[in-house]
Design a protein around this motif. Structure first.
Motif, short mmCIF file in Angstrom:
data_model
loop_
_atom_site.label_atom_id
_atom_site.label_comp_id
_atom_site.label_asym_id
_atom_site.label_seq_id
_atom_site.Cartn_x
_atom_site.Cartn_y
_atom_site.Cartn_z
N UNK A 121 0.83 -1.21 0.00
CA UNK A 121 0.00 0.00 0.00
C UNK A 121 0.86 1.25 0.00
N UNK A 122 2.03 1.15 0.64
CA UNK A 122 2.85 2.33 0.85
C UNK A 122 4.32 1.95 0.85
N UNK A 123 5.15 2.73 0.16
CA UNK A 123 6.60 2.65 0.25
C UNK A 123 7.08 3.92 0.93
N UNK A 124 7.97 3.79 1.92
CA UNK A 124 8.37 4.95 2.72
C UNK A 124 9.88 5.02 2.88
N UNK A 125 10.38 6.27 2.98
CA UNK A 125 11.81 6.51 3.21
C UNK A 125 11.94 7.85 3.93
N UNK A 126 12.86 7.98 4.90
CA UNK A 126 13.01 9.26 5.60
C UNK A 126 13.66 10.31 4.71
N UNK A 127 13.34 11.57 4.97
CA UNK A 127 13.97 12.68 4.26
C UNK A 127 15.46 12.69 4.53
N UNK A 128 16.24 13.01 3.51
CA UNK A 128 17.68 13.16 3.67
C UNK A 128 18.49 11.97 3.25
N UNK A 129 17.87 10.79 3.21
CA UNK A 129 18.61 9.58 2.85
C UNK A 129 18.92 9.56 1.36
N UNK A 130 17.99 10.03 0.55
CA UNK A 130 18.12 10.06 -0.91
C UNK A 130 17.81 11.48 -1.38
N UNK A 131 18.53 12.02 -2.38
CA UNK A 131 18.21 13.35 -2.89
C UNK A 131 16.74 13.47 -3.27
N UNK A 132 16.07 14.56 -2.85
CA UNK A 132 14.64 14.70 -3.14
C UNK A 132 14.30 14.59 -4.62
N UNK A 133 15.19 15.06 -5.50
CA UNK A 133 14.90 15.01 -6.94
C UNK A 133 14.67 13.58 -7.41
N UNK A 134 15.45 12.64 -6.87
CA UNK A 134 15.29 11.23 -7.24
C UNK A 134 13.96 10.71 -6.73
N UNK A 135 13.63 11.02 -5.49
CA UNK A 135 12.39 10.53 -4.90
C UNK A 135 11.18 11.09 -5.63
N UNK A 136 11.18 12.38 -5.93
CA UNK A 136 10.06 12.98 -6.63
C UNK A 136 9.89 12.37 -8.01
N UNK A 137 10.99 12.13 -8.69
CA UNK A 137 10.91 11.53 -10.03
C UNK A 137 10.29 10.14 -9.99
N UNK A 138 10.50 9.44 -8.87
CA UNK A 138 9.98 8.08 -8.75
C UNK A 138 8.62 8.02 -8.04
N UNK A 139 8.02 9.17 -7.82
CA UNK A 139 6.66 9.18 -7.28
C UNK A 139 6.55 9.26 -5.78
N UNK A 140 7.65 9.49 -5.07
CA UNK A 140 7.59 9.70 -3.62
C UNK A 140 7.26 11.16 -3.34
#
Length: 362
Positions: free
Chosen positions: A291-310
């Motif tokens: 239902x949900x994939x989660x990761x804390x802020x700061x672990x991965x650059x936000x640009x990568x996360x946003x591109x992948x739908x986080x």
């Protein structure tokens, strides 16, 4: 009576946990959580008892931490509990003060946590310093399931939520269409956690930010919860493994959550970002049913996360759903309340890099 936990208190601890949180854990869970901590020779739990019954607790995770390359031990507060019949009697304050005094004469140098709005005033009154709100990024895989849970818990639906859910569902579907198994072709999957591989990757490139030292003992203990399933993904560049991702997964109240529990190395350049993108792609492809994939802020650059739908849970649209009101707080562990380490470093809100392993999760 205030004292350190004794073996006969374990059952009372588990009963109190069930009373407070509605979840019944096993003695094996308690053993992993506290008795198997490899960094201390005691069980880091303090309790208050009345007629032999455990009515309040002050437990800790003891973690090896790195601050600008200097290694130390620190405490993470977990499982703050006071029985409903014994609240407003000063037990939270008394237990916390007693435990701080006990550790002030020992190796750990600071204590930190991420208390919610309700719990935070108690910690601030005892010398904690408020640093920065905790933020998590989530990729909503099945918006309908989360919406159903929201309706079930709140009994009413704000007018703006159904359109938001539909928009999220469309965005996730459109993004899933562009994700392909080929995007993660250089990624291998292995069951469980592999301490020697993960620790080796961590030591290749350690950040200056405050974080847990990922030695083999850390991985063997911290990710060994009997109530989570684990999987490790390894990213290869030719014959060399250049990055790894650990995911943990659990189902609670019919919601299946997959956490990106750890990524190593913790920092790097373009090659590292490429490896991280491949690892996340593979995790997404393999966990379409979560239902949900989660990761804390700061672990991965936000640009990568946003591109992948986080999306971050502190901004629209997820802030409409999120109940996350936690804030990172920290306190020195000395009898005089002075910092043994660089105060400016420890109290810098931008100087921390905390994965789920440094939080009361996984």
């Amino acid at each position: 009576m205030l004292r350190q936990l004794q073996p006969r208190d374990v059952e009372g601890y588990l009963e109190l946990y069930e009373t407070i949180w509605g979840t019944r854990h096993t003695p094996e869970w308690f053993q992993w959580r506290f008795q198997e901590n490899p960094y201390v020779d005691h069980v880091p739990v303090f309790v208050a008892t009345t007629d032999g019954d455990v009515v309040a607790t002050r437990p800790f995770f003891v973690l090896p931490m790195s601050i600008g390359g200097t290694e130390t031990l620190a405490l993470l507060t977990v499982d703050t509990m006071v029985h409903p019949d014994h609240r407003r009697q000063g037990l939270f304050t008394a237990l916390t003060e007693a435990s701080i005094q006990w550790y002030a004469r020992r190796e750990p140098t600071f204590v930190f946590n991420q208390p919610t709005t309700a719990a935070r005033p108690g910690f601030l009154n005892l010398g904690w310093h408020e640093l920065t709100p905790s933020v998590n990024f989530h990729r909503i895989q099945r918006p309908g399931a989360l919406m159903a849970k929201h309706v079930e818990s709140d009994q009413r639906v704000p007018w703006h939520l159904p359109p938001v859910v539909r928009s999220l569902a469309t965005a996730v579907r459109d993004l899933s269409d562009v994700l392909r198994d080929g995007d993660a072709s250089a990624v291998r999957e292995r069951p469980d956690v592999h301490p020697e591989v993960l620790s080796s990757l961590y030591h290749r490139r350690k950040p200056d930010a405050i974080h847990a030292v990922r030695d083999e003992a850390y991985y063997r203990w911290r990710f060994a919860s009997p109530e989570w399933t684990r999987r490790t993904y390894l990213a290869d560049a030719g014959p060399e493994t250049v990055g790894a991702l650990v995911r943990t997964r659990t189902t609670h109240e019919d919601i299946t959550v997959t956490q990106v529990a750890d990524i190593v190395p913790l920092t790097g350049g373009e090659d590292w970002e490429t490896a991280v993108s491949s690892l996340l792609n593979r995790a997404i492809v393999d966990h379409r049913d979560s239902d949900l994939l989660s990761i804390p802020e700061g672990v991965v650059p936000p640009a990568i996360l946003l591109r992948l739908g986080f999306l971050p849970d502190n901004r629209l649209p997820l802030s409409l759903f999120s109940g996350n009101d936690s804030v990172l707080c920290v306190r020195p562990l000395t009898e005089d309340g002075q910092w043994q380490l660089d105060q400016e470093c420890v109290r810098d809100p931008d100087g921390w890099l905390l994965g789920y392993g440094e939080q009361d999760t996984v």
